[in-house]
Design a protein around this motif. Structure first.
Motif, PDB file in Angstrom:
ATOM      1  N   ASP A   1     -21.685  18.412  47.735  1.00  0.00           N
ATOM      2  CA  ASP A   1     -22.957  17.766  47.401  1.00  0.00           C
ATOM      3  C   ASP A   1     -23.604  18.086  46.127  1.00  0.00           C
ATOM      4  O   ASP A   1     -24.665  18.477  46.317  1.00  0.00           O
ATOM      5  CB  ASP A   1     -23.845  18.207  48.685  1.00  0.00           C
ATOM      6  CG  ASP A   1     -23.423  17.718  50.023  1.00  0.00           C
ATOM      7  OD1 ASP A   1     -22.377  16.697  50.151  1.00  0.00           O
ATOM      8  OD2 ASP A   1     -24.011  18.337  51.030  1.00  0.00           O
TER       9      ASP A   1
ATOM     10  N   ARG B   1     -23.052  27.656  46.057  1.00  0.00           N
ATOM     11  CA  ARG B   1     -23.822  26.311  45.491  1.00  0.00           C
ATOM     12  C   ARG B   1     -24.510  25.676  46.619  1.00  0.00           C
ATOM     13  O   ARG B   1     -24.252  24.480  46.847  1.00  0.00           O
ATOM     14  CB  ARG B   1     -22.858  25.626  44.626  1.00  0.00           C
ATOM     15  CG  ARG B   1     -22.274  26.297  43.482  1.00  0.00           C
ATOM     16  CD  ARG B   1     -21.034  25.777  42.840  1.00  0.00           C
ATOM     17  NE  ARG B   1     -20.845  26.597  41.629  1.00  0.00           N
ATOM     18  CZ  ARG B   1     -19.697  27.412  41.795  1.00  0.00           C
ATOM     19  NH1 ARG B   1     -19.275  27.564  43.003  1.00  0.00           N
ATOM     20  NH2 ARG B   1     -19.432  28.364  40.595  1.00  0.00           N
ATOM     21  N   TYR B   2     -25.683  26.093  47.201  1.00  0.00           N
ATOM     22  CA  TYR B   2     -26.104  25.590  48.441  1.00  0.00           C
ATOM     23  C   TYR B   2     -27.335  24.823  48.084  1.00  0.00           C
ATOM     24  O   TYR B   2     -28.052  25.062  46.953  1.00  0.00           O
ATOM     25  CB  TYR B   2     -26.811  26.652  49.475  1.00  0.00           C
ATOM     26  CG  TYR B   2     -27.641  27.649  49.013  1.00  0.00           C
ATOM     27  CD1 TYR B   2     -28.990  27.490  49.275  1.00  0.00           C
ATOM     28  CD2 TYR B   2     -27.160  28.717  48.179  1.00  0.00           C
ATOM     29  CE1 TYR B   2     -29.818  28.240  48.876  1.00  0.00           C
ATOM     30  CE2 TYR B   2     -28.118  29.674  47.601  1.00  0.00           C
ATOM     31  CZ  TYR B   2     -29.568  29.316  48.095  1.00  0.00           C
ATOM     32  OH  TYR B   2     -30.561  30.266  47.510  1.00  0.00           O
ATOM     33  N   HIS B   3     -27.555  24.093  48.900  1.00  0.00           N
ATOM     34  CA  HIS B   3     -28.816  22.920  48.789  1.00  0.00           C
ATOM     35  C   HIS B   3     -30.017  23.835  49.774  1.00  0.00           C
ATOM     36  O   HIS B   3     -29.716  23.514  51.141  1.00  0.00           O
ATOM     37  CB  HIS B   3     -28.804  21.544  49.111  1.00  0.00           C
ATOM     38  CG  HIS B   3     -29.835  20.680  48.425  1.00  0.00           C
ATOM     39  ND1 HIS B   3     -30.883  20.822  48.816  1.00  0.00           N
ATOM     40  CD2 HIS B   3     -29.885  19.809  47.447  1.00  0.00           C
ATOM     41  CE1 HIS B   3     -31.628  20.075  48.148  1.00  0.00           C
ATOM     42  NE2 HIS B   3     -31.088  19.501  47.345  1.00  0.00           N
TER      43      HIS B   3
ATOM     44  N   ARG C   1     -36.010  28.982  46.959  1.00  0.00           N
ATOM     45  CA  ARG C   1     -34.820  28.674  47.986  1.00  0.00           C
ATOM     46  C   ARG C   1     -34.233  30.031  48.394  1.00  0.00           C
ATOM     47  O   ARG C   1     -33.794  30.113  49.551  1.00  0.00           O
ATOM     48  CB  ARG C   1     -33.843  27.961  47.057  1.00  0.00           C
ATOM     49  CG  ARG C   1     -33.107  28.613  45.936  1.00  0.00           C
ATOM     50  CD  ARG C   1     -32.096  27.595  45.364  1.00  0.00           C
ATOM     51  NE  ARG C   1     -31.518  28.490  43.941  1.00  0.00           N
ATOM     52  CZ  ARG C   1     -31.663  28.102  42.914  1.00  0.00           C
ATOM     53  NH1 ARG C   1     -32.467  26.942  42.650  1.00  0.00           N
ATOM     54  NH2 ARG C   1     -31.201  28.748  41.915  1.00  0.00           N
TER      55      ARG C   1
ATOM     56  N   LYS D   1     -31.167  22.908  44.593  1.00  0.00           N
ATOM     57  CA  LYS D   1     -29.976  23.047  44.637  1.00  0.00           C
ATOM     58  C   LYS D   1     -29.392  24.286  43.741  1.00  0.00           C
ATOM     59  O   LYS D   1     -29.695  24.388  42.615  1.00  0.00           O
ATOM     60  CB  LYS D   1     -29.160  21.751  43.953  1.00  0.00           C
ATOM     61  CG  LYS D   1     -27.761  21.871  43.861  1.00  0.00           C
ATOM     62  CD  LYS D   1     -27.004  22.151  45.149  1.00  0.00           C
ATOM     63  CE  LYS D   1     -25.375  21.814  44.850  1.00  0.00           C
ATOM     64  NZ  LYS D   1     -24.484  22.142  46.020  1.00  0.00           N
TER      65      LYS D   1
ATOM     66  N   TYR E   1     -20.199  25.109  52.041  1.00  0.00           N
ATOM     67  CA  TYR E   1     -20.550  25.234  50.645  1.00  0.00           C
ATOM     68  C   TYR E   1     -19.106  25.864  49.957  1.00  0.00           C
ATOM     69  O   TYR E   1     -19.319  26.102  48.756  1.00  0.00           O
ATOM     70  CB  TYR E   1     -21.702  25.748  50.236  1.00  0.00           C
ATOM     71  CG  TYR E   1     -22.864  25.002  50.352  1.00  0.00           C
ATOM     72  CD1 TYR E   1     -23.165  23.783  49.663  1.00  0.00           C
ATOM     73  CD2 TYR E   1     -23.615  25.145  51.510  1.00  0.00           C
ATOM     74  CE1 TYR E   1     -24.277  22.952  50.000  1.00  0.00           C
ATOM     75  CE2 TYR E   1     -24.803  24.501  51.870  1.00  0.00           C
ATOM     76  CZ  TYR E   1     -24.942  23.347  51.141  1.00  0.00           C
ATOM     77  OH  TYR E   1     -26.235  22.518  51.445  1.00  0.00           O
TER      78      TYR E   1
ATOM     79  N   HIS F   1     -26.749  26.034  41.487  1.00  0.00           N
ATOM     80  CA  HIS F   1     -25.792  25.573  40.676  1.00  0.00           C
ATOM     81  C   HIS F   1     -24.564  26.630  40.287  1.00  0.00           C
ATOM     82  O   HIS F   1     -23.454  26.483  40.534  1.00  0.00           O
ATOM     83  CB  HIS F   1     -26.267  24.847  39.405  1.00  0.00           C
ATOM     84  CG  HIS F   1     -27.042  23.618  39.623  1.00  0.00           C
ATOM     85  ND1 HIS F   1     -26.333  22.536  40.008  1.00  0.00           N
ATOM     86  CD2 HIS F   1     -28.254  23.296  39.648  1.00  0.00           C
ATOM     87  CE1 HIS F   1     -27.192  21.535  40.218  1.00  0.00           C
ATOM     88  NE2 HIS F   1     -28.526  22.244  39.857  1.00  0.00           N
TER      89      HIS F   1
ATOM     90  N   ASN G   1     -34.411  18.633  42.649  1.00  0.00           N
ATOM     91  CA  ASN G   1     -33.125  19.046  42.178  1.00  0.00           C
ATOM     92  C   ASN G   1     -33.297  20.643  42.274  1.00  0.00           C
ATOM     93  O   ASN G   1     -32.032  21.394  42.242  1.00  0.00           O
ATOM     94  CB  ASN G   1     -32.347  18.580  41.139  1.00  0.00           C
ATOM     95  CG  ASN G   1     -32.320  16.980  41.282  1.00  0.00           C
ATOM     96  OD1 ASN G   1     -31.790  16.621  42.392  1.00  0.00           O
ATOM     97  ND2 ASN G   1     -32.388  16.310  40.113  1.00  0.00           N
TER      98      ASN G   1
ATOM     99  N   ASP H   1     -18.066  22.683  44.319  1.00  0.00           N
ATOM    100  CA  ASP H   1     -19.524  22.307  44.452  1.00  0.00           C
ATOM    101  C   ASP H   1     -19.448  21.132  45.543  1.00  0.00           C
ATOM    102  O   ASP H   1     -19.076  20.080  45.510  1.00  0.00           O
ATOM    103  CB  ASP H   1     -20.106  21.968  43.053  1.00  0.00           C
ATOM    104  CG  ASP H   1     -21.608  21.734  43.319  1.00  0.00           C
ATOM    105  OD1 ASP H   1     -22.098  22.045  44.459  1.00  0.00           O
ATOM    106  OD2 ASP H   1     -22.310  21.344  42.288  1.00  0.00           O
TER     107      ASP H   1
ATOM    108  N   VAL I   1     -25.604  17.946  42.648  1.00  0.00           N
ATOM    109  CA  VAL I   1     -26.728  16.812  42.332  1.00  0.00           C
ATOM    110  C   VAL I   1     -26.878  16.999  40.779  1.00  0.00           C
ATOM    111  O   VAL I   1     -26.314  17.663  40.056  1.00  0.00           O
ATOM    112  CB  VAL I   1     -28.034  17.387  43.053  1.00  0.00           C
ATOM    113  CG1 VAL I   1     -27.960  17.660  44.478  1.00  0.00           C
ATOM    114  CG2 VAL I   1     -28.283  18.842  42.432  1.00  0.00           C
TER     115      VAL I   1
END
Length: 847
Positions: free
Chosen positions: A845, A448-450, A417, A441, A93, A443, A438, A843, A847
């Motif tokens: 990936d 800025r990980y998912h 998360r 995720k 990331y 931000h 979403n 950022d 979303v």
């Protein structure tokens, strides 16, 4: 090793790209260990808590290594698996190691450093004339002589000044004071007072004599002793002879207890206890239906094939029951379970359901908990070994251990998360519920990980199984099933066969033209609410905008009040009587006249949840109405209160933002209304149709979860929109297939990987120039796969301008090469514009 010169690479909690090497004092050689916290100096005076990443004997070549100030832990608080996970997060990331550390560690484990001043012991005040110091300097020095040291905040209060830097600098130049850093540990264990009988009163005769004497001379003390003995007999209150003082105080006065302690009848002590206590509950565990049993078996087959499993089950199909069976299997193996959910609101119902089955081994971890609560969960997970996981009733060896056993071994962790970063040592299963959401995720800030994607990597480190669950799978996860990377398991029917929903699409334009609208409701929805209320059934109304009105408009000139720091209109909140910016918090009182033309003809346009609540109260005056949005759920237990009230029937109509759409299970909801589907459909983003489909499908799933058919009303000005058609016809596979074809045509994920680079500065001209320069640096490599630079929909937030560059890369390209190209371009930009004040946010990936 004792006399060897050792160095340690330390992660410091700052946005710097490298780990820094410190020298280990020889007296600490035997204590230094990877994963322990250390106090290190970074810069001239600041002290930070760092984490030891690596120990070696190689001195740094470009700078002289400073010494580690202190080692804070007897044992590592971060394990090596976690450090590998941190490395991956930082690499994938495009984040700094310190950013990952800040995201991972609860703030209670990070020591705070605050500047203090004290008298310089080498300064001779006797030889100095009185006039040498100014009046405020004299006051400060006199106070320091009395109190030894003061923080900068203390000095500001003493001198009644906003800024004390000038006076402190003056005294520093005169060598009268010295500045130092005082480090404070933020984590404070929760201590609770306990009472027990003095050992000599274990003799029944002695105890009876004492009671007789107290009854004659001090009746209330005798009463207190009898209450204690009664509580001691109750196993729920007695912990190896100790009783919580708070329990005793419910029945007797403090003075009586204090007197008995002074007479040595009671012994009082304080012990560390857990804060993480939840209400005990019980519920009937549903047996798996035939369809659920088949899905459960297929899921286990997917785990055996070492593949993540996507459980695609329609709303109300009973995915949670399958989760419970898989958790039981994992616990039997002596392993830990991580249960990820997108919203804190979902923990309320889930914790009740899971604790009904698994008892007090279920722990919750999320941002609404205090620093101390988060640290206790962290330590609880950290100190679990394999033996702890298989032993659900630890042997009690002494009174203190029994009291500390209130801090249960949490073998199942439920939360949002941030749970990913807990120090698991034996993780066997990760469940990601509502995997499409979403909210998984992050931000801002970096990293800025998912959480869903990161969970997949965490599972590989622990050799754990991963289950992704959703009624509306993400396009990416569905595509991975098509590519045989995941195993697809489907639940196509609801658990309650006679349940389900009938969908009606209501054309707002038609009803507005014929003047049939009732405030924000079309006639079909209004009649359905009336009918539901008459049958004592419940209603959920969904509007994805909080506040009263999105903007205030002057009817004379059309002027709309905007935020002074952001490029957005101010939203009217009737409850607080403020026009507020949802991005920076700036607010003003609603103007009585237009600031542009002076007209007093101002109107509120649009509708938020507050406005809907007001309208519904007028339309249904006898109904009990509640609102669930960010404004109404700011306190720690506000979610739970609203959900409990709705579940127990104390609320008839629940109005809310997307909080009401996710995973909540209410048996008595018969009507669901989506008040304005257009606001979701018309958002300028390549994922907008996917998000709209998921959101509306999820909210319609809140109805029809019992034996009665639910009714769902979708209000829109675009009744023929293809997304609305797919939802009303329940054709999710057709929608996913069409979306994948469109994404393939335009080379968007999952057929490519996106990197979004934002240039941020207070100067709009700088932003324009820097974005153009960066674009030219990247263009030779990425060519037509480089989009921008463009201002986003909201180009200024908190007085910072944003300009965006989007990179599409092939999934065949190595992750390292793309990142190296981006880093090289950013380094070149930094070297060319060294004196420019700007920030870059990458950022991966988005979303």
């Amino acid at each position: 090793m004792q006399n060897e010169t050792l160095f340690a690479d330390v992660i410091v909690p700052l946005g710097v790209p490298n780990k820094y090497t410190y020298r280990v004092p020889k007296e600490l050689n035997t204590s230094v260990e990877i994963g322990k916290r250390v106090l290190v100096q970074f810069g001239k005076t600041k002290i930070y808590t760092g984490i030891i990443y690596k120990i070696h004997t190689v001195a740094p070549t470009h700078y002289q290594a400073k010494y580690i100030n202190a080692i804070l832990d007897d044992h590592p608080i971060v394990n090596e698996t976690q450090l590998k996970f941190w490395d991956w997060i930082a690499f994938y990331y495009c984040a700094n190691p310190g950013d990952v550390m800040n995201a991972a560690l609860p703030s209670g484990l990070k020591l705070s450093s605050t500047s203090h001043i004290q008298i310089n012991p080498e300064f001779n005040f006797e030889e100095i004339e009185h006039s040498y110091f100014a009046e405020k300097e004299h006051l400060l020095i006199d106070t320091l002589h009395a109190s030894q040291n003061l923080s900068f905040d203390d000095v500001a209060k003493l001198l009644k000044l906003k800024s004390v830097q000038g006076i402190i600098n003056a005294l520093l130049k005169k060598n009268a004071i010295v500045v130092y850093e005082d480090v404070k540990d933020k984590y404070k264990p929760k201590l609770q007072s306990f009472i027990r009988l003095n050992e000599k009163y274990t003799n029944e005769n002695f105890l009876r004599d004492t009671l007789d004497q107290l009854e004659k001379k001090a009746f209330k003390q005798a009463e207190a002793l009898l209450c204690f003995l009664q509580l001691q007999k109750n196993k729920e209150h007695s912990l190896n002879g100790w009783i919580k003082k708070s329990e005793l105080l419910k029945k007797v006065e403090t003075a009586s207890i204090t007197a008995l302690v002074k007479k040595d009848v009671f012994t009082e002590d304080q012990f560390e206890v857990g804060r993480l206590l939840f209400e005990k509950s019980s519920s009937v565990i549903k047996a798996l239906s035939k369809q659920q049993q088949v899905a459960y078996e297929k899921t286990k087959e997917g785990f055996k094939a070492n593949k993540p499993v996507l459980l695609h089950g329609v709303t109300g199909s009973g995915k949670t029951e399958i989760y419970i069976q898989l958790i039981k299997d994992t616990l039997k193996q002596g392993k830990q379970v991580l249960f990820l959910i997108p919203e804190i609101a979902l923990t309320t119902q889930l914790i009740t359901r899971l604790r009904a089955v698994f008892g007090e081994i279920v722990g919750v971890y999320h941002s609404r908990f205090s620093e101390n609560e988060r640290v206790e969960i962290w330590n609880n997970v950290l100190h679990q070994g394999a033996s702890d996981l298989t032993n659900t009733e630890p042997e009690i060896k002494n009174p203190k251990q029994e009291i500390s056993s209130e801090k249960h071994n949490y073998k199942i962790i439920l939360g949002a998360r941030s749970c990913l970063f807990l120090p698991f040592n034996n993780l066997g299963l990760i469940i990601v519920d509502e995997e499409h959401d979403n909210s998984f995720k992050q931000h801002d800030p970096s990293p800025r990980y998912h959480a869903r994607d990161s969970a997949l990597y965490l599972a590989t480190l622990h050799k754990a199984s991963v289950l992704l669950g959703s009624a509306t799978p993400s396009v990416e996860s569905y595509y991975n099933c098509e590519q045989s990377k995941y195993t697809l398991v489907e639940l196509n029917n609801q658990y309650v066969e006679s349940g389900g929903t009938n969908i009606e699409v209501c054309d707002i334009n038609f009803f507005e033209k014929s003047n049939q609208m009732k405030a924000c409701l079309t006639p079909p929805l209004f009649k359905a609410i009336e009918n539901a209320l008459s049958k004592k059934q419940q209603v959920i109304l969904f509007q994805n905008r909080r506040g009263f009105a999105p903007y205030t408009e002057c009817k004379q000139c059309g002027h709309v009040p905007h935020c002074v720091q952001c490029d957005v209109s101010l939203i009217y909140h009737k409850h607080s009587q403020k026009l507020t910016c949802h991005y920076c918090g700036y607010s003003i009182a609603p103007p009585k006249t237009c600031t542009a033309c002076g007209s007093n003809n101002l109107i509120y346009k649009g509708m938020g949840t507050e406005k809907i609540e007001e309208d519904i109260e007028v339309l249904f005056p006898n109904a009990k109405i509640a609102r669930m949005d960010l404004d109404s759920t700011r306190s720690k237990y506000a979610y739970k209160q609203i959900i409990d009230d709705f579940e127990s029937g104390n609320i008839d109509i629940l109005i809310g933002t997307q909080m009401v759409t996710k995973g909540l299970d209410f048996n008595n909801v018969n009507v669901v209304g989506v008040l304005n589907a257009d606001s979701i459909l018309n958002f300028p983003d390549f994922r907008s149709f996917e998000k709209a489909f998921q959101l509306i499908t999820q909210v319609k799933g809140r109805a029809g979860r019992s034996s009665d058919k639910g009714k769902v009303f979708i209000q829109t000005t675009q009744p023929q929109h293809h997304v609305i058609n797919y939802i009303s016809e329940n054709k999710i596979k057709n929608f996913l297939a069409d979306t994948l074809a469109e994404r393939s045509q335009y080379n968007y994920p999952p057929f490519s990987r996106l990197f979004e680079i934002n240039i941020i500065s207070k100067d709009v001209n700088e932003v324009n120039h820097l974005a153009n320069e960066l674009f030219m640096l990247l263009k030779p490599t990425f060519n037509e796969n480089l989009l921008g630079p463009e201002f986003p929909l909201i180009s200024r937030i908190k007085n910072q301008y944003y300009k965006r560059i989007l990179i599409k890369t092939s999934k065949k390209e190595t992750a390292l090469s793309t990142r190296q190209i981006i880093y090289t371009a950013l380094d070149n930009l930094q070297n060319t514009f060294k004196d420019w004040r700007y920030k870059v946010a990458v950022d991966v990936d988005p979303v």
